[in-house]
Design a protein around this motif. Structure first.
Motif, short mmCIF file in Angstrom:
data_model
loop_
_atom_site.label_atom_id
_atom_site.label_comp_id
_atom_site.label_asym_id
_atom_site.label_seq_id
_atom_site.Cartn_x
_atom_site.Cartn_y
_atom_site.Cartn_z
N ASN A 67 -1.34 9.35 -1.65
CA ASN A 67 -0.29 10.09 -2.33
C ASN A 67 -0.80 11.47 -2.74
O ASN A 67 -1.99 11.76 -2.61
CB ASN A 67 0.26 9.35 -3.53
CG ASN A 67 -0.76 8.98 -4.60
OD1 ASN A 67 -0.45 8.25 -5.52
ND2 ASN A 67 -1.98 9.48 -4.50
N MET A 68 0.11 12.30 -3.20
CA MET A 68 -0.21 13.67 -3.60
C MET A 68 -0.15 13.86 -5.11
O MET A 68 0.25 14.89 -5.61
CB MET A 68 0.76 14.66 -2.92
CG MET A 68 0.65 14.71 -1.42
SD MET A 68 -0.86 15.55 -0.88
CE MET A 68 -0.48 15.80 0.86
N ALA A 69 -0.49 12.82 -5.86
CA ALA A 69 -0.54 12.88 -7.34
C ALA A 69 0.83 13.10 -7.96
O ALA A 69 0.95 13.76 -8.97
CB ALA A 69 -1.52 13.96 -7.81
N GLY A 70 1.86 12.53 -7.38
CA GLY A 70 3.20 12.63 -7.95
C GLY A 70 3.43 11.60 -9.04
O GLY A 70 2.53 10.86 -9.45
N THR A 71 4.68 11.52 -9.51
CA THR A 71 5.05 10.56 -10.54
C THR A 71 5.28 9.19 -9.91
O THR A 71 5.16 8.99 -8.70
CB THR A 71 6.32 10.99 -11.28
OG1 THR A 71 7.46 10.79 -10.41
CG2 THR A 71 6.26 12.45 -11.72
N TYR A 80 1.87 -2.85 3.94
CA TYR A 80 1.43 -2.95 5.33
C TYR A 80 0.02 -2.42 5.53
O TYR A 80 -0.45 -2.38 6.67
CB TYR A 80 2.39 -2.16 6.23
CG TYR A 80 3.79 -2.70 6.32
CD1 TYR A 80 4.13 -3.65 7.29
CD2 TYR A 80 4.78 -2.24 5.46
CE1 TYR A 80 5.42 -4.13 7.38
CE2 TYR A 80 6.08 -2.73 5.56
CZ TYR A 80 6.40 -3.67 6.52
OH TYR A 80 7.68 -4.16 6.61
N CYS A 81 -0.66 -2.01 4.47
CA CYS A 81 -1.90 -1.24 4.61
C CYS A 81 -3.16 -2.02 4.24
O CYS A 81 -3.11 -2.95 3.43
CB CYS A 81 -1.81 0.03 3.77
SG CYS A 81 -0.53 1.18 4.37
N ASP A 82 -4.27 -1.57 4.80
CA ASP A 82 -5.58 -2.15 4.52
C ASP A 82 -6.24 -1.50 3.31
O ASP A 82 -7.01 -2.14 2.59
CB ASP A 82 -6.50 -1.96 5.73
CG ASP A 82 -5.93 -2.55 6.99
OD1 ASP A 82 -5.88 -3.78 7.10
OD2 ASP A 82 -5.51 -1.78 7.87
N VAL A 83 -6.01 -0.19 3.14
CA VAL A 83 -6.59 0.57 2.04
C VAL A 83 -5.46 1.27 1.31
O VAL A 83 -4.57 1.87 1.94
CB VAL A 83 -7.61 1.61 2.55
CG1 VAL A 83 -8.21 2.39 1.38
CG2 VAL A 83 -8.70 0.94 3.36
N VAL A 84 -5.47 1.20 -0.01
CA VAL A 84 -4.40 1.77 -0.83
C VAL A 84 -5.00 2.76 -1.81
O VAL A 84 -5.95 2.44 -2.53
CB VAL A 84 -3.63 0.66 -1.57
CG1 VAL A 84 -2.62 1.26 -2.54
CG2 VAL A 84 -2.96 -0.27 -0.58
N ASP A 85 -4.44 3.97 -1.83
CA ASP A 85 -4.88 5.02 -2.75
C ASP A 85 -3.65 5.58 -3.45
O ASP A 85 -3.11 6.63 -3.09
CB ASP A 85 -5.62 6.11 -1.97
CG ASP A 85 -6.03 7.29 -2.84
OD1 ASP A 85 -6.23 7.09 -4.04
OD2 ASP A 85 -6.13 8.42 -2.30
N LEU A 86 -3.18 4.85 -4.46
CA LEU A 86 -1.92 5.20 -5.14
C LEU A 86 -2.14 5.32 -6.64
O LEU A 86 -1.45 4.70 -7.45
CB LEU A 86 -0.84 4.16 -4.83
CG LEU A 86 -0.39 4.08 -3.37
CD1 LEU A 86 0.69 3.01 -3.20
CD2 LEU A 86 0.10 5.43 -2.87
N ASP A 87 -3.09 6.16 -7.00
CA ASP A 87 -3.39 6.38 -8.42
C ASP A 87 -2.79 7.67 -8.95
O ASP A 87 -3.07 8.06 -10.08
CB ASP A 87 -4.90 6.38 -8.64
CG ASP A 87 -5.62 7.46 -7.84
OD1 ASP A 87 -5.01 8.04 -6.92
OD2 ASP A 87 -6.79 7.74 -8.13
N GLY A 88 -1.96 8.35 -8.16
CA GLY A 88 -1.47 9.67 -8.54
C GLY A 88 -0.90 9.79 -9.94
O GLY A 88 -1.22 10.74 -10.66
N PRO A 89 -0.03 8.86 -10.37
CA PRO A 89 0.58 9.02 -11.70
C PRO A 89 -0.41 9.08 -12.85
O PRO A 89 -0.10 9.68 -13.90
CB PRO A 89 1.49 7.79 -11.81
CG PRO A 89 1.86 7.47 -10.39
CD PRO A 89 0.61 7.77 -9.61
#
Length: 333
Positions: free
Chosen positions: A276-280, A293-302
């Motif tokens: 993600n791009m650091a959104g809300t 559907y993913c192997d690696v998740v990088d969803l810490d933006g908020p």
């Protein structure tokens, strides 16, 4: 069915400056598109792609110019043909997904072909800084089980950063993101340190457009494409250089394209990552669906924002959790 389009930009200041190779961010402004049909609402948020000069002011202007076509009613397939990949299409595509979800009463994840959703183990990102500071920040993520370290393309300093974080966080999964900071001459100097520290992923080491530099590099650590692969067409053209594909909705133009990319990457034998791009939370919620559907998740933006939306995604035991009240049939109008 005709709809009413609402558009606005939001500044979204960060809680603290965030540094990557070549950039320091103090805010991550975004465009929000809202579609209303009188009873139902669909919303989408996009920050765009900064390295393509895809910014909220231009995204808003792009969508405003298409207002008559949008308000006359269009589906996601027509949108994919109407606009190129990027933030403007992402905001509108996600708004169309939520509008359909509210009209049908079905969660977005079910519309996307899933039987259910699960909490997703996510990386927590540590911005580039001196090694000791990065180690302190990594350790401060007390619930984190996975970390992503931002590097700057300085082999000795980056190696020290990785060693310092590994010493403080011996059990964590660690990936590193060079944001195009390396080349064929400097990257081999970094790789031994990554292997010694047990790093599991190296993201975008070399510049977009110079993917051939990776051809002679030993794959001591799996290499992921971020800036190098924006959409489905670029996946087809460049996948051979990479082991993992990082799909971001702002890059590819929405959840519709993201799902197509994930399925195609799998067919090509690649692992799949969502970022993600650091959104809300409004930006994280569609990416959470893709993340199933993913192997690696990088969803810490908020977590980097001075203030998130409410209701919001939650972070529990190193995982991101997103309910239908955030985005979908249960979301506020």
């Amino acid at each position: 069915m005709p709809v009413e389009l609402e558009l606005h930009n939001e500044p979204l200041p960060l809680a603290a400056p965030f540094r990557i190779a070549g950039h320091v961010f103090e805010a991550m402004p975004a465009t929000v598109a809202t579609l209303r049909d009188g009873r139902h609402v669909g919303r989408g948020e996009a920050a765009g792609v900064y390295y393509n000069d895809d910014r909220p002011e231009t995204m808003l202007a792009t969508l405003e110019a298409l207002r008559p076509r949008i308000e006359a009613g269009l589906d996601r397939g027509a949108l994919r043909a109407l606009l190129p990949a990027g933030g403007a299409r992402n905001a509108l595509d996600c708004a169309l997904w939520e509008l359909e979800s509210q009209r049908s009463g079905l969660p977005v994840w079910r519309l996307a072909g899933l039987d259910g959703v699960r909490p997703l183990l996510t990386t927590f990102t540590v911005g580039a800084d001196d090694p000791a500071t990065m180690a302190e920040r990594a350790a401060a993520y007390t619930q984190a089980r996975a970390l992503k370290l931002k590097l700057t393309g300085e082999p000795d300093l980056d190696a020290a950063r990785v060693r310092a974080v590994r010493a403080r966080c011996p059990e964590a999964w660690i990936g590193v993101d060079a944001n195009q900071g390396y080349d064929a001459a400097t990257l081999p100097r970094l790789l031994p340190a990554l292997v010694a520290a047990g790093v599991s992923l190296l993201e975008q080491p070399c510049a977009r457009g110079r993917e051939d530099e990776l051809d002679g590099i030993a794959r001591a650590v799996p290499i992921a494409a971020d800036e190098s692969i924006l959409d489905l067409a670029e996946l087809e053209a460049r996948h051979r250089h990479f082991d993992v594909v990082n799909i971001k909705l702002d890059k590819c133009g929405g959840l519709t394209e993201g799902l197509l990319m994930a399925r195609r990457a799998r067919a090509l034998g690649k692992r799949v990552m969502v970022g993600n791009m650091a959104g809300t939370s409004l930006a994280a919620a569609p990416a959470f669906v893709l993340g199933q559907y993913c192997d690696v998740v990088d969803l810490d933006g908020p977590i980097f924002l001075a203030q998130d939306r409410s209701p919001s995604v939650r972070y529990e035991d190193g995982r991101i959790v997103c309910g239908d009240e955030v985005w979908g049939p249960g979301a506020p109008g």
